[in-house]
Design a protein around this motif. Structure first.
Motif, mmCIF file in Angstrom:
data_model
loop_
_atom_site.group_PDB
_atom_site.id
_atom_site.type_symbol
_atom_site.label_atom_id
_atom_site.label_comp_id
_atom_site.label_asym_id
_atom_site.label_seq_id
_atom_site.Cartn_x
_atom_site.Cartn_y
_atom_site.Cartn_z
ATOM 1 N N HIS A 86 0.823 -1.213 0.000
ATOM 2 C CA HIS A 86 0.000 0.000 0.000
ATOM 3 C C HIS A 86 0.855 1.261 0.000
ATOM 4 C CE1 HIS A 86 -3.259 2.736 0.950
ATOM 5 N NE2 HIS A 86 -2.541 3.214 1.958
ATOM 6 N N ILE A 146 -3.725 -9.491 1.345
ATOM 7 C CA ILE A 146 -4.885 -8.965 0.611
ATOM 8 C C ILE A 146 -5.824 -8.225 1.552
ATOM 9 C CG2 ILE A 146 -6.986 -9.649 -0.607
ATOM 10 C CD1 ILE A 146 -5.397 -11.928 -1.845
ATOM 11 N N ARG A 149 -4.143 -4.913 2.933
ATOM 12 C CA ARG A 149 -4.060 -3.872 1.905
ATOM 13 C C ARG A 149 -5.440 -3.301 1.588
ATOM 14 N NH1 ARG A 149 -1.801 -4.539 -4.199
ATOM 15 N NH2 ARG A 149 -3.655 -5.839 -4.348
ATOM 16 N N ALA A 150 -6.468 -4.151 1.549
ATOM 17 C CA ALA A 150 -7.827 -3.663 1.294
ATOM 18 C C ALA A 150 -8.278 -2.706 2.391
ATOM 19 C CB ALA A 150 -8.786 -4.848 1.196
ATOM 20 N N ARG A 151 -7.908 -3.011 3.637
ATOM 21 C CA ARG A 151 -8.259 -2.133 4.760
ATOM 22 C C ARG A 151 -7.550 -0.781 4.637
ATOM 23 N NH1 ARG A 151 -11.974 -1.307 8.874
ATOM 24 N NH2 ARG A 151 -10.963 -0.370 10.691
ATOM 25 N N ALA A 153 -6.428 0.613 1.921
ATOM 26 C CA ALA A 153 -6.883 1.347 0.737
ATOM 27 C C ALA A 153 -8.130 2.179 1.025
ATOM 28 C CB ALA A 153 -7.147 0.376 -0.404
ATOM 29 N N SER A 185 -8.689 -6.072 10.511
ATOM 30 C CA SER A 185 -8.291 -6.853 9.340
ATOM 31 C C SER A 185 -7.137 -7.797 9.670
ATOM 32 C CB SER A 185 -7.902 -5.924 8.187
ATOM 33 O OG SER A 185 -6.794 -5.126 8.542
ATOM 34 N N ASP A 255 -15.424 -6.679 4.349
ATOM 35 C CA ASP A 255 -15.000 -6.758 2.951
ATOM 36 C C ASP A 255 -14.024 -7.895 2.703
ATOM 37 O OD1 ASP A 255 -13.055 -5.676 4.489
ATOM 38 O OD2 ASP A 255 -12.419 -4.158 3.052
ATOM 39 N N LYS A 258 -15.062 -10.178 -0.156
ATOM 40 C CA LYS A 258 -14.932 -9.465 -1.416
ATOM 41 C C LYS A 258 -13.476 -9.397 -1.832
ATOM 42 C CE LYS A 258 -18.927 -6.508 -0.575
ATOM 43 N NZ LYS A 258 -19.373 -5.119 -0.379
ATOM 44 N N ALA A 259 -12.612 -9.130 -0.828
ATOM 45 C CA ALA A 259 -11.181 -9.038 -1.129
ATOM 46 C C ALA A 259 -10.642 -10.352 -1.635
ATOM 47 C CB ALA A 259 -10.410 -8.595 0.119
#
Length: 261
Positions: A86, A146, A149-151, A153, A185, A255, A258-259
């Motif tokens: 990130h 994953i 990084r989604a958190r 973002a 996360s 999420d 989804k991630a």
């Protein structure tokens, strides 16, 4: 209106196809018959017999210990990788997502064979508990990265910039700002890694060697003869543990699924 009913019927048929076989396994784990041919009555004796089986308890203990340790190591390394992907998305570090996420997309049988060759031909390592542990850490890191990084973002970068403007060092910013914000996360990544480890069969089959077994390997050795009520009972317990972990992980990080997709 009719179209809506057809959609509901199709959805129910799909869910039935997915979950009826699992429901049958759970139901027959309480069947008072040594055969899985017909329902003859309710009993819990297969669970009692299961908890008196030393080999099964030893395999379950190995699975739990490997899952706890591998999830902890994968969470630490995956969190570091997620933050790096990130924060530094350009330059040479742009290759990092490919390197970290490749084991996630790679077929398990290919990963199992490659790890087997690496342990035996390169490291000359005796297969056993340690080789299983390293293998599980390897394929779990990408999933944690994953999620983390989604958190990151979805966060406002001005929070971290404000901390730095107020004189916080990089370590203070991470400890007091970043870590508390990404903690759900991180915990979700740990639970997902734990679930992946305790369920894994294919990779474990290649790197287990002789003398060390895990719960999936023990179940596989049992069903070579027949699907006995004990297999149904241990499958039900494993299913309950897996569903509990997935529910906790999805609640901590909505999420997450989804991630992963």
């Amino acid at each position: 209106m009719k179209r809506g009913r057809w959609l509901w019927a199709a959805a129910l048929a799909v869910y039935a196809f997915l979950y009826v076989p699992l429901a049958v396994v759970v139901l027959f784990s309480f069947n008072d018959s040594a055969l899985n041919a017909e329902w003859v009555g309710f009993t819990t004796r297969w669970y009692a017999k299961l908890f008196a089986d030393d080999e099964m308890l030893r395999a379950a203990g190995n699975s739990l210990l490997i899952a706890v340790l591998s999830a902890a190591a994968a969470t630490l390394l995956g969190t570091m990788a997620g933050i790096a992907m990130h924060r530094w998305p350009s330059g040479l570090t742009r290759l990092l997502p490919v390197l970290v996420l490749t084991p996630v997309a790679m077929p398990e049988i290919l990963l199992g064979v490659s790890l087997l060759l690496f342990f035996r031909q390169v490291l000359d390592l005796t297969l056993g508990f340690f080789s299983i542990l390293v293998a599980h850490i390897t394929f779990s890191i990408g999933f944690v990265a994953i999620v983390v990084r989604a958190r990151l973002a979805g966060m406002d970068e001005s929070i971290f910039e404000a901390a730095r403007d107020l004189g916080a060092t990089p370590w203070q910013t991470f400890r007091r700002i970043t870590l508390p914000l990404i903690l759900p996360s991180v915990v979700a990544g740990y639970l997902m890694s734990f679930t992946l480890s305790i369920d894994d069969f294919v990779i474990t089959f290649f790197v287990a060697g002789v003398g060390v077994t895990t719960l999936p390997l023990q179940i596989y050795s049992m069903i070579k003869v027949a699907v006995t009520p004990e297999v149904n009972a241990v499958s039900t317990l494993l299913m309950a543990l897996t569903l509990t972990m997935i529910a906790l992980a999805s609640r901590l990080a909505p999420d997450l699924l989804k991630a992963k997709s």
